[in-house]
Write a protein that holds these residues in place. Structure first.
Motif, PDB file in Angstrom:
ATOM      1  N   ASP A  48     -86.018 124.083  35.040  1.00 24.89           N
ATOM      2  CA  ASP A  48     -84.999 122.951  35.583  1.00 24.89           C
ATOM      3  C   ASP A  48     -83.981 122.362  35.650  1.00 24.89           C
ATOM      4  OD1 ASP A  48     -84.529 121.009  37.816  1.00 24.89           O
ATOM      5  OD2 ASP A  48     -86.107 119.887  37.070  1.00 24.89           O
ATOM      6  N   THR A  49     -83.196 123.701  36.185  1.00 28.16           N
ATOM      7  CA  THR A  49     -81.598 123.592  35.517  1.00 28.16           C
ATOM      8  C   THR A  49     -80.843 122.800  36.976  1.00 28.16           C
ATOM      9  OG1 THR A  49     -80.917 124.357  38.559  1.00 28.16           O
ATOM     10  CG2 THR A  49     -81.413 125.836  36.613  1.00 28.16           C
ATOM     11  N   LYS A  50     -81.616 121.701  36.890  1.00 24.92           N
ATOM     12  CA  LYS A  50     -81.438 119.518  37.327  1.00 24.92           C
ATOM     13  C   LYS A  50     -81.859 119.452  36.293  1.00 24.92           C
ATOM     14  CE  LYS A  50     -83.227 119.759  42.196  1.00 24.92           C
ATOM     15  NZ  LYS A  50     -83.923 121.038  42.565  1.00 24.92           N
ATOM     16  N   LYS A  51     -82.060 119.718  35.254  1.00 23.73           N
ATOM     17  CA  LYS A  51     -81.995 118.502  33.380  1.00 23.73           C
ATOM     18  C   LYS A  51     -81.562 119.738  32.814  1.00 23.73           C
ATOM     19  CE  LYS A  51     -86.526 116.887  34.702  1.00 23.73           C
ATOM     20  NZ  LYS A  51     -87.637 116.434  34.491  1.00 23.73           N
ATOM     21  N   SER A  52     -80.886 121.058  32.837  1.00 22.97           N
ATOM     22  CA  SER A  52     -80.339 121.798  31.525  1.00 22.97           C
ATOM     23  C   SER A  52     -78.915 121.895  33.003  1.00 22.97           C
ATOM     24  CB  SER A  52     -80.759 122.570  31.636  1.00 22.97           C
ATOM     25  OG  SER A  52     -81.393 123.253  32.371  1.00 22.97           O
ATOM     26  N   GLU A  67     -76.374 124.360  34.598  1.00 21.32           N
ATOM     27  CA  GLU A  67     -76.163 125.881  35.833  1.00 21.32           C
ATOM     28  C   GLU A  67     -76.070 127.032  36.116  1.00 21.32           C
ATOM     29  OE1 GLU A  67     -73.512 125.222  39.537  1.00 21.32           O
ATOM     30  OE2 GLU A  67     -73.968 123.454  39.215  1.00 21.32           O
ATOM     31  N   ASP A 118     -79.048 129.851  36.423  1.00 13.81           N
ATOM     32  CA  ASP A 118     -79.320 129.919  37.738  1.00 13.81           C
ATOM     33  C   ASP A 118     -79.689 131.085  37.730  1.00 13.81           C
ATOM     34  OD1 ASP A 118     -80.465 127.244  39.016  1.00 13.81           O
ATOM     35  OD2 ASP A 118     -78.973 126.510  39.565  1.00 13.81           O
TER      36      ASP A 118
END
Length: 90
Positions: free
Chosen positions: A25-29, A31, A34
């Motif tokens: 989950d790139t919202k939590k790690s 970017e 991606d």
């Protein structure tokens, strides 16, 4: 959802049984994740294991990934520097 590995089905169930995927989950790690895909493949076989062989087309799978990436990093066990026929073929 996007399934970029769907065409790997042509290598059969014995390969697919070994293939595992995970998403971050790139919202939590970071970017940048991606834009990066990490693939950890089984090690290259050498010696007796190489003679027994795999139950799927290893060279074909390596070529499939190589045709779809910008960079491949190969990591070796420093204690096992045998470059096998399987690796040379890939």
């Amino acid at each position: 959802a996007d399934k970029p590995f769907r065409t790997l089905q042509k290598y059969g169930a014995s390969f697919l049984d070994k293939l595992e995927c995970a998403e971050v989950d790139t919202k939590k790690s970071a970017e940048i994740l991606d834009y990066i895909t990490f693939v950890d493949t089984p090690g290259v076989l050498s010696g007796e294991k190489q003679r027994i062989g795999r139950s799927y087309d290893f060279t074909g799978v390596v070529e499939w990934f190589a045709g779809r990436c910008d960079r491949i990093l190969l990591l070796f066990d420093a204690h096992k520097l045998d470059i096998s026929d399987e690796f040379q073929a890939a």
